[in-house]
Design a protein around this motif. Structure first.
Motif, PDB file in Angstrom:
ATOM      1  N   PRO A 209       5.617  60.172  11.903  1.00 47.07           N
ATOM      2  CA  PRO A 209       4.753  59.143  11.211  1.00 47.07           C
ATOM      3  C   PRO A 209       5.279  58.231  10.231  1.00 47.07           C
ATOM      4  O   PRO A 209       5.688  58.457   8.514  1.00 47.07           O
ATOM      5  N   PHE A 210       5.570  57.070  10.402  1.00 47.95           N
ATOM      6  CA  PHE A 210       5.846  55.577   9.898  1.00 47.95           C
ATOM      7  C   PHE A 210       5.587  55.663   8.402  1.00 47.95           C
ATOM      8  O   PHE A 210       5.841  55.100   7.276  1.00 47.95           O
ATOM      9  N   GLY A 211       3.829  55.247   8.470  1.00 46.22           N
ATOM     10  CA  GLY A 211       3.628  54.731   7.140  1.00 46.22           C
ATOM     11  C   GLY A 211       1.817  54.713   7.091  1.00 46.22           C
ATOM     12  O   GLY A 211       1.447  54.849   8.406  1.00 46.22           O
ATOM     13  N   LYS A 212       1.105  54.939   5.661  1.00 45.58           N
ATOM     14  CA  LYS A 212       0.095  55.191   5.806  1.00 45.58           C
ATOM     15  C   LYS A 212      -1.022  54.152   5.987  1.00 45.58           C
ATOM     16  O   LYS A 212      -2.110  54.510   5.361  1.00 45.58           O
ATOM     17  N   SER A 213      -0.830  52.618   6.187  1.00 44.67           N
ATOM     18  CA  SER A 213      -1.329  51.974   5.854  1.00 44.67           C
ATOM     19  C   SER A 213      -0.983  50.415   7.234  1.00 44.67           C
ATOM     20  O   SER A 213       0.553  50.913   7.704  1.00 44.67           O
ATOM     21  N   TYR A 214      -1.414  49.908   8.215  1.00 48.75           N
ATOM     22  CA  TYR A 214      -0.985  48.934   8.881  1.00 48.75           C
ATOM     23  C   TYR A 214       0.109  48.355   8.639  1.00 48.75           C
ATOM     24  O   TYR A 214       0.975  48.159   9.475  1.00 48.75           O
ATOM     25  N   SER A 215       0.727  47.765   7.392  1.00 45.00           N
ATOM     26  CA  SER A 215       2.115  46.962   7.577  1.00 45.00           C
ATOM     27  C   SER A 215       2.585  47.863   8.209  1.00 45.00           C
ATOM     28  O   SER A 215       4.152  47.335   7.798  1.00 45.00           O
ATOM     29  N   THR A 216       2.834  49.126   8.033  1.00 46.37           N
ATOM     30  CA  THR A 216       4.413  49.666   8.732  1.00 46.37           C
ATOM     31  C   THR A 216       4.303  49.379  10.623  1.00 46.37           C
ATOM     32  O   THR A 216       4.918  50.387  10.616  1.00 46.37           O
ATOM     33  N   ALA A 217       3.524  48.580  10.953  1.00 44.40           N
ATOM     34  CA  ALA A 217       4.081  48.672  12.317  1.00 44.40           C
ATOM     35  C   ALA A 217       5.157  47.739  12.445  1.00 44.40           C
ATOM     36  O   ALA A 217       5.209  48.490  13.538  1.00 44.40           O
ATOM     37  N   VAL A 218       5.237  47.013  11.153  1.00 39.67           N
ATOM     38  CA  VAL A 218       6.656  46.750  11.438  1.00 39.67           C
ATOM     39  C   VAL A 218       8.555  47.733  11.713  1.00 39.67           C
ATOM     40  O   VAL A 218       8.949  47.359  11.918  1.00 39.67           O
ATOM     41  N   PHE A 219       7.528  48.751  11.128  1.00 39.17           N
ATOM     42  CA  PHE A 219       9.188  49.803  11.763  1.00 39.17           C
ATOM     43  C   PHE A 219       9.316  50.493  13.505  1.00 39.17           C
ATOM     44  O   PHE A 219       9.993  49.922  13.138  1.00 39.17           O
TER      45      PHE A 219
END
Length: 734
Positions: A209-219
């Motif tokens: 679970p990288f993150g709860k927003s679309y911006s975490t796609a960069v991870f």
């Protein structure tokens, strides 16, 4: 490419760049341009920006130039009257999106340092892990090049049905993929759906679970970029090389659930740059022609029951999954699964009961292939909490089978049993420990299923040397004691055989070029007294691997004339390394850190480095995250020692090698060792003390410094003087 999709992607990119730049300007005003920014514990800075542009974003002020680049990449908004090919502008918009989102997330780490857990597994009050640090990356990234994990699914949002979310995640796990999870659909996130179904999430189960927003796609995309740089030899700034490497080598795709926003379109356009297509369950326009991606770029309206298979097809991933006939799921994704107390049905071994496992070779007429017997109570015949003794005896026969191969096959038990969903296996030999979860029992697990797994997988992996396999499983104390007696005699004979082997007694060493795909000039030389630096291959493994696959990565090397016994220079080894590295490495000293040391890829368990002031050598393992006396952390040292280059004074090593008589032989041997992380020192304590006494260094263990004595050379030197460390009296090698 679809005008609707490209228009939305470009709109989304403008929104994202505006949002990120607004947050950046506010942070710049608050903290100033000299404020440091970074993703936690990584040598790759902001990895997408670093890999594409070669730019090291280390301070807030560094972001200004990147935002300028974003504005250059952003195409104008698409008007109703404009009809042009949209692919290139959309791809540029996608790249600007990722640059902006990386900087947005870096500022988030600055302003909200506890927003992400920065751990391998979720916490009780926070499931979002954030960007993977270099410890996690080094451990997991190599799986993307050795075939253990062919790629990843970047999931945006979630199905509304928790059971369907769990089913999709499980199917992806069974394909050995990592599942990187981002954002929400109508306030519902995939990780939360999985938790509702009692599915373990975290790096250990590949459900990240990288993150709860679309911006975490960069991870997720940043992880792929780091794989190309660390293991593919792609240089920072070589954007073309990085994109092509990932298209050809990292089989990843985006899986989107629910309505697709402009911001999601922008991220999808960014992913297409890397050859990663998008597969959606929603009614959106499709982009079916090939071009950047291997096949289609965007495929939509895919039913949930078919979405995993469709994604595999569209990405062009050739996954070979042999179905093991057991009621539980099976695959590497379950290897890290933990069976906790509340989930436990029963356990065997591990000090709770007698537990032992052993593999022996027999004559052909003594083995009935496929015969699996369980003697004693099986799981369905006992109550929860009723622990059983367990003896697993595997008997194999084969025309090419040799007794030297027995421990190699037996060593597979650990990961093969762990591949069974709902089981946790630890240890080996007569210290094995098996925990069986309630969920496995509810699905109908039987001990005979362990036999089916061992029979099927050992045939698959070792078919060149094994013709017949039968498995006997015992759960009565009397029979387990009989297996224990047999096993101890087998272990003793093995240890004597392995322990008596030295580099001098064998005329053939083995190569390992398994990692040349990402370090082309690297050749690992495995000797009886030097295990591969990854810790996974010893001399017998090399021998067995060659027998199984004569054209594979482990080749026999007649060592030839010994040109220097102290340095470990052999004529045959030099000739082989010269040829296998294509002339990049012409001379190799097997036993030296300072003179023509062995090259390394990036998979080493630890790194050895010279400490000139201390006249000694330190070794740091990859799990240690702190500073070392060399002035560098492991991540920085990895850049010095890896990549297939010979770097005198820096060398990748395995933990096992630290107790070898050939350790740093050219520099004086074990007596040169002056510093280890405490965790590593304690891990090898018994073997280290034994080796020191054999080397005539009584009390040497207590003279090795750790981070408790210091993390600078000056601090370590003071300690060495205090304990009268022998390295201080040795000849200088610098």
């Amino acid at each position: 490419m679809s005008k609707i999709i490209c228009s939305a992607a470009i709109r989304g990119a403008h929104k994202i760049v505006d949002m990120a730049e607004e947050r950046y300007q506010a942070a710049l005003k608050k903290y100033g341009p000299e404020q440091e920014v970074a993703f936690p514990n990584t040598a790759y800075f902001l990895p997408i920006i670093y890999s594409m542009l070669g730019a090291k974003v280390e301070k807030l002020g560094d972001m200004g130039d990147i935002f300028t680049e974003c504005r250059k990449l952003l195409p104008e908004q698409v008007s109703e009257n404009l009809w042009l090919p949209y692919l290139a502008p959309a791809l540029d918009a996608g790249m600007a999106t990722f640059f902006a989102e990386e900087m947005f997330e870096a500022v988030r780490y600055l302003e909200e340092p506890n927003f992400y857990t920065k751990t391998e597994d979720p916490l009780a009050d926070n499931i979002w892990l954030g960007a993977a640090d270099d410890v996690i990356f080094r451990k997991r990234g190599v799986e993307f090049v050795d075939g253990t994990a062919p790629g990843f699914a970047a999931i945006m949002g979630s199905p509304a049905d928790p059971e369907m979310a769990s089913k999709i995640a499980l199917e992806l796990q069974e394909k050995n993929l990592y599942i990187f999870m981002h954002d929400q659909t109508g306030g519902i996130s995939m990780p939360e759906q999985l938790v509702k179904q009692d599915v373990q999430i975290g790096w250990n189960t590949r459900l990240v679970p990288f993150g709860k927003s679309y911006s975490t796609a960069v991870f997720a995309i940043g992880f792929a970029c780091r794989v190309a740089m660390a293991f593919g030899g792609i240089k920072p700034g070589d954007y073309k090389g990085n994109l092509i490497y990932n298209k050809d080598r990292t089989f990843a795709f985006v899986m989107a659930f629910g309505p697709v926003s402009d911001e999601w379109y922008a991220n999808a356009a960014g992913a297409i740059n890397w050859g990663f297509p998008t597969i959606s369950d929603y009614d959106i326009p499709q982009v079916l022609p090939t071009g950047i991606c291997t096949y289609e770029h965007v495929v939509s309206q895919v039913p949930h029951e078919e979405i995993v298979q469709k994604a595999i097809e569209v990405r062009g991933l050739k996954v070979s999954v042999t179905k093991i006939d057991i009621p539980m799921s099976f695959g590497p994704a379950f290897e890290g699964e933990r069976i906790r107390k509340d989930d436990l049905f029963m356990e065997c071994g591990g000090g709770r009961t007698t537990g032992v496992e052993v593999l022996v070779s027999k004559e052909m007429d003594e083995v009935e292939d496929g015969k699996i017997t369980v003697e004693g109570p099986d799981i369905q015949e006992i109550e929860q909490g009723q622990n059983l003794p367990l003896g697993i005896l595997v008997e194999v026969a084969g025309r090419e089978m040799q007794s030297d191969y027995e421990p190699i096959l037996e060593r597979q038990f650990h990961h093969l049993i762990n591949y069974i969903q709902g089981l946790m296996h630890m240890g080996q030999r007569d210290i094995m420990w098996l925990r069986i979860g309630k969920a496995a029992v509810e699905k109908g697990f039987s001990l005979s299923h362990i036999g089916k797994v061992l029979h099927g997988k050992l045939h698959q992996e070792f078919g060149a040397i094994v013709d017949k396999i039968q498995v006997k499983i015992y759960t009565t104390q009397e029979k387990v004691d009989e297996v224990m007696e047999l096993a101890k005699s087998v272990y003793e004979g093995r240890d004597e055989r392995l322990g008596s082997m030295t580099d001098e007694t064998e005329e053939v060493f083995y190569s390992c070029t398994l990692c040349q795909s990402f370090a082309p000039s690297h050749v690992c030389i495995i000797t009886p007294e030097r295990i591969g630096m990854c810790g996974a291959y010893n001399w017998l493994d090399g021998k067995a691997s060659y027998q199984i696959n004569p054209t594979g990565p482990n080749q026999p090397i007649p060592k030839g004339e010994c040109l220097d016994p102290a340095l470990g220079i052999f004529q045959g080894i030099n000739e082989f390394v010269d040829q296998a590295s294509r002339g990049a490495v012409t001379d190799l000293a097997c036993y030296s850190l300072m003179n023509s040391p062995m090259t390394a890829c990036g998979c080493f368990e630890a790194i050895a480095a010279m400490l000139p002031q201390c006249n000694g050598i330190m070794v740091v393992n990859r799990d240690y995250m702190g500073m070392t006396p060399s002035g560098m952390k492991f991540t920085t040292l990895a850049g010095m020692a890896g990549g297939g280059a010979q770097t005198p004074g820096f060398m990748g090593v395995s933990k096992h090698y630290l107790t070898s008589p050939k350790l740093f032989l050219a520099e004086g041997g074990l007596a040169r060792l002056v510093w280890l992380p405490k965790m590593l020192k304690e891990e090898i304590k018994d073997k280290l003390i034994e080796r020191a006494e054999a080397a005539g260094l009584p009390g040497f263990y207590d003279k090795i410094a750790t981070e408790e004595e210091g993390t600078t050379e000056e601090e370590i030197l003071e300690f060495l003087k205090k304990v009268n460390h022998p390295a201080l009296e040795m000849e200088s090698v610098v």
